[in-house]
Design a protein around this motif. Structure first.
Motif, mmCIF file in Angstrom:
data_model
loop_
_atom_site.group_PDB
_atom_site.id
_atom_site.type_symbol
_atom_site.label_atom_id
_atom_site.label_comp_id
_atom_site.label_asym_id
_atom_site.label_seq_id
_atom_site.Cartn_x
_atom_site.Cartn_y
_atom_site.Cartn_z
ATOM 1 N N PRO A 27 0.795 -1.232 0.000
ATOM 2 C CA PRO A 27 0.000 0.000 0.000
ATOM 3 C C PRO A 27 0.827 1.282 0.000
ATOM 4 C CG PRO A 27 -0.914 -1.594 1.538
ATOM 5 C CD PRO A 27 0.389 -2.158 1.078
ATOM 6 N N SER A 28 2.012 1.236 0.605
ATOM 7 C CA SER A 28 2.831 2.454 0.671
ATOM 8 C C SER A 28 3.270 2.932 -0.700
ATOM 9 C CB SER A 28 4.063 2.209 1.548
ATOM 10 O OG SER A 28 4.886 1.195 0.988
ATOM 11 N N ALA A 29 3.222 2.044 -1.711
ATOM 12 C CA ALA A 29 3.644 2.439 -3.056
ATOM 13 C C ALA A 29 2.604 3.303 -3.752
ATOM 14 C CB ALA A 29 3.919 1.201 -3.902
ATOM 15 N N VAL A 30 1.357 3.229 -3.315
ATOM 16 C CA VAL A 30 0.285 3.945 -4.025
ATOM 17 C C VAL A 30 0.502 5.456 -4.027
ATOM 18 C CG1 VAL A 30 -2.184 4.458 -4.051
ATOM 19 C CG2 VAL A 30 -1.402 2.107 -3.742
ATOM 20 N N PRO A 31 0.692 6.110 -2.868
ATOM 21 C CA PRO A 31 0.919 7.559 -2.920
ATOM 22 C C PRO A 31 2.180 7.943 -3.685
ATOM 23 C CG PRO A 31 1.195 6.707 -0.681
ATOM 24 C CD PRO A 31 0.590 5.624 -1.482
ATOM 25 N N ALA A 32 3.217 7.104 -3.615
ATOM 26 C CA ALA A 32 4.453 7.402 -4.343
ATOM 27 C C ALA A 32 4.221 7.349 -5.850
ATOM 28 C CB ALA A 32 5.549 6.416 -3.936
ATOM 29 N N LEU A 33 3.468 6.360 -6.298
ATOM 30 C CA LEU A 33 3.174 6.246 -7.725
ATOM 31 C C LEU A 33 2.304 7.389 -8.198
ATOM 32 C CD1 LEU A 33 2.569 2.401 -7.819
ATOM 33 C CD2 LEU A 33 4.360 3.607 -9.078
ATOM 34 N N LEU A 34 1.329 7.792 -7.391
ATOM 35 C CA LEU A 34 0.497 8.937 -7.746
ATOM 36 C C LEU A 34 1.345 10.205 -7.861
ATOM 37 C CD1 LEU A 34 -2.569 8.197 -5.441
ATOM 38 C CD2 LEU A 34 -2.608 8.252 -7.940
ATOM 39 N N GLU A 35 2.287 10.356 -6.936
ATOM 40 C CA GLU A 35 3.181 11.510 -6.963
ATOM 41 C C GLU A 35 4.037 11.501 -8.231
ATOM 42 O OE1 GLU A 35 4.978 15.037 -5.748
ATOM 43 O OE2 GLU A 35 3.213 14.020 -4.924
ATOM 44 N N GLY A 37 3.059 10.461 -11.057
ATOM 45 C CA GLY A 37 2.229 10.698 -12.233
ATOM 46 C C GLY A 37 1.423 9.517 -12.721
ATOM 47 N N VAL A 38 1.544 8.368 -12.051
ATOM 48 C CA VAL A 38 0.744 7.205 -12.440
ATOM 49 C C VAL A 38 -0.673 7.408 -11.919
ATOM 50 C CG1 VAL A 38 0.484 4.704 -12.271
ATOM 51 C CG2 VAL A 38 2.775 5.723 -12.371
ATOM 52 N N ARG A 39 -1.649 7.287 -12.791
ATOM 53 C CA ARG A 39 -3.040 7.532 -12.406
ATOM 54 C C ARG A 39 -3.933 6.309 -12.566
ATOM 55 N NH1 ARG A 39 -1.078 10.812 -10.081
ATOM 56 N NH2 ARG A 39 -1.362 13.066 -9.979
ATOM 57 N N GLU A 40 -3.423 5.269 -13.220
ATOM 58 C CA GLU A 40 -4.231 4.073 -13.442
ATOM 59 C C GLU A 40 -3.457 2.864 -12.939
ATOM 60 O OE1 GLU A 40 -6.734 4.029 -16.851
ATOM 61 O OE2 GLU A 40 -5.922 5.916 -17.602
ATOM 62 N N PHE A 41 -4.140 2.034 -12.159
ATOM 63 C CA PHE A 41 -3.511 0.915 -11.483
ATOM 64 C C PHE A 41 -4.200 -0.386 -11.887
ATOM 65 C CE2 PHE A 41 -2.598 4.641 -9.051
ATOM 66 C CZ PHE A 41 -1.368 4.445 -8.455
ATOM 67 N N GLY A 42 -3.407 -1.429 -12.063
ATOM 68 C CA GLY A 42 -3.941 -2.721 -12.446
ATOM 69 C C GLY A 42 -3.634 -3.781 -11.404
ATOM 70 N N GLU A 43 -4.656 -4.569 -11.052
ATOM 71 C CA GLU A 43 -4.493 -5.646 -10.080
ATOM 72 C C GLU A 43 -5.097 -6.924 -10.634
ATOM 73 O OE1 GLU A 43 -3.359 -6.736 -7.191
ATOM 74 O OE2 GLU A 43 -2.100 -4.984 -6.905
ATOM 75 N N ASN A 44 -4.481 -8.055 -10.293
ATOM 76 C CA ASN A 44 -5.015 -9.321 -10.797
ATOM 77 C C ASN A 44 -5.549 -10.233 -9.691
ATOM 78 O OD1 ASN A 44 -2.593 -10.085 -9.670
ATOM 79 N ND2 ASN A 44 -1.924 -11.304 -11.430
ATOM 80 N N ARG A 45 -5.471 -9.787 -8.436
ATOM 81 C CA ARG A 45 -6.025 -10.588 -7.344
ATOM 82 C C ARG A 45 -6.760 -9.681 -6.362
ATOM 83 N NH1 ARG A 45 -3.170 -12.898 -3.736
ATOM 84 N NH2 ARG A 45 -1.275 -11.671 -4.060
ATOM 85 N N TRP A 46 -8.005 -10.022 -6.050
ATOM 86 C CA TRP A 46 -8.776 -9.200 -5.137
ATOM 87 C C TRP A 46 -8.133 -9.152 -3.751
ATOM 88 C CZ3 TRP A 46 -11.539 -5.392 -3.881
ATOM 89 C CH2 TRP A 46 -12.160 -5.329 -2.634
ATOM 90 N N GLN A 47 -7.600 -10.279 -3.288
ATOM 91 C CA GLN A 47 -7.040 -10.332 -1.943
ATOM 92 C C GLN A 47 -5.931 -9.298 -1.754
ATOM 93 O OE1 GLN A 47 -7.692 -12.845 -3.896
ATOM 94 N NE2 GLN A 47 -8.706 -14.511 -2.778
ATOM 95 N N HIS A 48 -5.125 -9.104 -2.778
ATOM 96 C CA HIS A 48 -4.054 -8.104 -2.698
ATOM 97 C C HIS A 48 -4.594 -6.709 -2.941
ATOM 98 C CE1 HIS A 48 -0.421 -5.893 -4.215
ATOM 99 N NE2 HIS A 48 0.085 -6.444 -3.122
ATOM 100 N N ALA A 49 -5.524 -6.600 -3.841
ATOM 101 C CA ALA A 49 -6.048 -5.290 -4.218
ATOM 102 C C ALA A 49 -6.721 -4.579 -3.060
ATOM 103 C CB ALA A 49 -7.040 -5.447 -5.368
#
Length: 214
Positions: A27-35, A37-49
C-alpha cells in the motif's frame, strides 16, 4: 519508449494509457506512484487489491482488474474497480451486470481473447469474441469497450507481433459487425513487449516490472 513506439507507427502518445500493475508492491507504493504521475492501477487478485485500495490517495486513481475473475469475487471487484479486462464468459458478464446494478455502477468491460491459443492462458478463442460481445452488449451496468489479450513469453518481442496484430484486426471486425463505435480499446502489451503492442494499436498497456522494479 511509448512515445518512440507511437512515432514509429504514426500514433499520438496521448492515444496510449499506462496501467501500472501493482501486484508486487504494498500500500505504501500507491501515494508514491500517484506523486510520480501514475493515475491508473492494475491488479489481478482481489485479496491483494483490497489492501492497496485502502492506501492514501487510492480513491484518486482509476482501478483496472486485469486477472482471471471468479464469479463469486465479482461483488467485491465491481464495487471498487472502474475497469474489468478479463471477461471471458457470458455467465461472468451477467454476474458483473447484476453486481453493477446492485451498487449503482457502470463498469468498463473488455473481453479477454486467447489469441495465442496457449492452454495456460485465460480467455476465449478469437472466433468466440464477436458472439460474446453481441451477447453482452445489452447487459445493464456494463460498458463494452474492447478486447484484451496476453501474449506468450519470449525473448524476442517481434515473435508476439502477430498476436497483437490479430487482436487489432478482431476489434475492427467487431466494431464493424456490431456497429458499435464505442469499441475502441485494446489492452495488450506488458513490460517485455509493450513497444510492439503500441505499434500494433494498443490503447492500454499493463506495465509492472519496469515501473515497480522486482
Amino acid at each position: 519508449m511509448v512515445a518512440e513506439a507511437c512515432a514509429r507507427s504514426g500514433r499520438s502518445p496521448e492515444a496510449v494509457r499506462l496501467v501500472g500493475v501493482t501486484k508486487t508492491v504494498g500500500p505504501s507504493a500507491v501515494p508514491a506512484l500517484l506523486e510520480a504521475g501514475v493515475r491508473e492501477f492494475g491488479e489481478n487478485r482481489w485479496q491483494h487489491a483490497r489492501e492497496l485500495l485502502e492506501a492514501p490517495g487510492a480513491g484518486d486513481a482509476v482501478w483496472h482488474f486485469i486477472g482471471h475473475l471468479q464469479s463469486n469475487k465479482a461483488k467485491y471487484v465491481v464495487r471498487h474497480f472502474d475497469w474489468i479486462h478479463s471477461v471471458d464468459s457470458l455467465a461472468l458478464a451477467q454476474e458483473i451486470s447484476r453486481q453493477a446494478i446492485r451498487y449503482g455502477r457502470t463498469v468498463q468491460v473488455l473481453i479477454q481473447v486467447n489469441v495465442s491459443g496457449e492452454e495456460t492462458k485465460s480467455g476465449i478463442p478469437p472466433e468466440e469474441a464477436i458472439p460474446l460481445l453481441r451477447e453482452t452488449a445489452s447487459l445493464p451496468g456494463l460498458a463494452l469497450r474492447g478486447l484484451m489479450t496476453m501474449a506468450p513469453k519470449t525473448e524476442d518481442p517481434e515473435r508476439v507481433r502477430p498476436v497483437f496484430a490479430r487482436l487489432r484486426e478482431l476489434l475492427a471486425e467487431a466494431r464493424h459487425e456490431l456497429g458499435d463505435p464505442g469499441l475502441t480499446e485494446l489492452s495488450m502489451g506488458m513490460s517485455d513487449d509493450f513497444p510492439i503492442a503500441v505499434e500494433e494499436g494498443a490503447t492500454l498497456i499493463r506495465v509492472g516490472r519496469l515501473l515497480m522494479g522486482t
